[in-house]
Design a protein around this motif. Structure first.
Motif, mmCIF file in Angstrom:
data_model
loop_
_atom_site.group_PDB
_atom_site.id
_atom_site.type_symbol
_atom_site.label_atom_id
_atom_site.label_comp_id
_atom_site.label_asym_id
_atom_site.label_seq_id
_atom_site.Cartn_x
_atom_site.Cartn_y
_atom_site.Cartn_z
ATOM 1 N N TYR A 20 -65.534 2.774 8.245
ATOM 2 C CA TYR A 20 -66.212 4.045 8.060
ATOM 3 C C TYR A 20 -67.206 4.043 6.905
ATOM 4 O O TYR A 20 -68.190 4.767 6.925
ATOM 5 N N SER A 21 -66.928 3.263 5.864
ATOM 6 C CA SER A 21 -67.768 3.245 4.673
ATOM 7 C C SER A 21 -67.479 1.978 3.878
ATOM 8 O O SER A 21 -66.505 1.262 4.156
ATOM 9 N N GLU A 22 -68.302 1.713 2.857
ATOM 10 C CA GLU A 22 -68.060 0.551 2.004
ATOM 11 C C GLU A 22 -66.714 0.667 1.291
ATOM 12 O O GLU A 22 -65.990 -0.319 1.161
ATOM 13 N N ALA A 23 -66.382 1.878 0.843
ATOM 14 C CA ALA A 23 -65.101 2.084 0.150
ATOM 15 C C ALA A 23 -63.928 1.835 1.085
ATOM 16 O O ALA A 23 -62.924 1.223 0.692
ATOM 17 N N PHE A 24 -64.037 2.283 2.330
ATOM 18 C CA PHE A 24 -62.973 2.056 3.308
ATOM 19 C C PHE A 24 -62.803 0.555 3.557
ATOM 20 O O PHE A 24 -61.691 0.035 3.538
ATOM 21 N N VAL A 25 -63.914 -0.145 3.780
ATOM 22 C CA VAL A 25 -63.861 -1.583 4.058
ATOM 23 C C VAL A 25 -63.280 -2.335 2.860
ATOM 24 O O VAL A 25 -62.435 -3.220 3.030
ATOM 25 N N ALA A 26 -63.702 -1.984 1.644
ATOM 26 C CA ALA A 26 -63.173 -2.648 0.444
ATOM 27 C C ALA A 26 -61.665 -2.447 0.336
ATOM 28 O O ALA A 26 -60.925 -3.393 0.022
ATOM 29 N N ASN A 27 -61.191 -1.242 0.592
ATOM 30 C CA ASN A 27 -59.762 -0.956 0.550
ATOM 31 C C ASN A 27 -59.017 -1.751 1.623
ATOM 32 O O ASN A 27 -57.957 -2.328 1.365
ATOM 33 N N MET A 28 -59.577 -1.806 2.807
ATOM 34 C CA MET A 28 -58.943 -2.531 3.916
ATOM 35 C C MET A 28 -58.893 -4.037 3.602
ATOM 36 O O MET A 28 -57.874 -4.684 3.873
ATOM 37 N N VAL A 50 -53.947 2.641 3.952
ATOM 38 C CA VAL A 50 -55.182 2.408 4.700
ATOM 39 C C VAL A 50 -55.986 3.704 4.794
ATOM 40 O O VAL A 50 -57.209 3.701 4.713
ATOM 41 N N CYS A 51 -55.308 4.810 4.913
ATOM 42 C CA CYS A 51 -55.959 6.114 5.068
ATOM 43 C C CYS A 51 -56.698 6.579 3.818
ATOM 44 O O CYS A 51 -57.551 7.465 3.900
ATOM 45 N N GLU A 52 -56.363 6.015 2.667
ATOM 46 C CA GLU A 52 -56.864 6.528 1.394
ATOM 47 C C GLU A 52 -58.370 6.725 1.329
ATOM 48 O O GLU A 52 -58.843 7.680 0.745
ATOM 49 N N ASN A 53 -59.157 5.845 1.904
ATOM 50 C CA ASN A 53 -60.615 5.955 1.842
ATOM 51 C C ASN A 53 -61.233 6.312 3.194
ATOM 52 O O ASN A 53 -62.407 6.066 3.416
ATOM 53 N N CYS A 54 -60.444 6.870 4.069
ATOM 54 C CA CYS A 54 -60.938 7.237 5.392
ATOM 55 C C CYS A 54 -61.570 8.633 5.333
ATOM 56 O O CYS A 54 -60.959 9.573 4.814
ATOM 57 N N PRO A 55 -62.776 8.787 5.873
ATOM 58 C CA PRO A 55 -63.426 10.098 5.861
ATOM 59 C C PRO A 55 -62.726 11.126 6.756
ATOM 60 O O PRO A 55 -63.011 12.316 6.662
ATOM 61 N N ASN A 56 -61.814 10.672 7.591
ATOM 62 C CA ASN A 56 -61.084 11.584 8.473
ATOM 63 C C ASN A 56 -59.841 12.164 7.805
ATOM 64 O O ASN A 56 -59.119 12.940 8.418
ATOM 65 N N LEU A 57 -59.595 11.798 6.555
ATOM 66 C CA LEU A 57 -58.444 12.308 5.821
ATOM 67 C C LEU A 57 -58.820 13.637 5.166
ATOM 68 O O LEU A 57 -59.796 13.737 4.437
ATOM 69 N N ASP A 58 -58.040 14.653 5.468
ATOM 70 C CA ASP A 58 -58.280 15.984 4.917
ATOM 71 C C ASP A 58 -56.946 16.544 4.424
ATOM 72 O O ASP A 58 -56.048 16.793 5.225
ATOM 73 N N SER A 59 -56.829 16.701 3.127
ATOM 74 C CA SER A 59 -55.593 17.226 2.525
ATOM 75 C C SER A 59 -54.363 16.422 2.955
ATOM 76 O O SER A 59 -53.372 16.963 3.431
ATOM 77 N N ASP A 60 -54.441 15.116 2.824
ATOM 78 C CA ASP A 60 -53.339 14.198 3.146
ATOM 79 C C ASP A 60 -52.972 14.122 4.619
ATOM 80 O O ASP A 60 -51.904 13.628 4.967
ATOM 81 N N LYS A 61 -53.834 14.619 5.502
ATOM 82 C CA LYS A 61 -53.597 14.505 6.951
ATOM 83 C C LYS A 61 -54.883 14.076 7.628
ATOM 84 O O LYS A 61 -55.974 14.469 7.232
#
Length: 126
Positions: A20-28, A50-61
């Motif tokens: 999804y993003s550079e931050a997501f890829v770096a975390n993965m 894995v979810c930590e840097n996902c743009p689909n995460l909203d309020s821990d869900k």
């Protein structure tokens, strides 16, 4: 102890540096490198590292939570595990490979995932 969302066993198996993003890829990349050491993991059906840097995460869900939970439950069922099972990473990946990938069950779990094309293009013998 690492907590890994059940369906992420598939995502991590086929990860090739896209996301999804550079931050997501770096975390993965960080996670996949750490998992190479075969740590003990807790397999869960909710937000994980894995979810930590996902743009689909909203309020821990996940904003797609109902569908994603179905993915998790199917992986758990096919791998004969329960939410919260503790297992070595390599043993979990072996279960994913034998019970899902080699049996051609991926499409029924995550065939509608936007990243599925990566998994279906990549050689199945991981």
């Amino acid at each position: 102890m690492y907590e890994i969302r059940a369906h992420h066993g598939l995502c991590i198996s086929f990860f090739r540096g896209e996301g999804y993003s550079e931050a997501f890829v770096a975390n993965m990349l960080k996670i996949t490198n750490e998992l190479k050491n075969n740590p003990t993991v807790k397999i869960i059906a909710c937000k994980d590292m894995v979810c930590e840097n996902c743009p689909n995460l909203d309020s821990d869900k996940c904003i797609f939570e109902p569908q994603i939970t179905i993915y998790d439950k199917l992986v758990l069922k096919l791998c004969e595990l329960e939410d919260g099972s503790v297992i070595n990473w390599n043993d979990f990946i072996d279960k994913v490979k034998i019970n899902i990938i080699q049996k051609g069950k991926m499409k029924e779990i995550c065939g509608e995932c936007k990243w599925a094309y990566i998994c279906f293009e990549k050689h199945i013998d991981i």
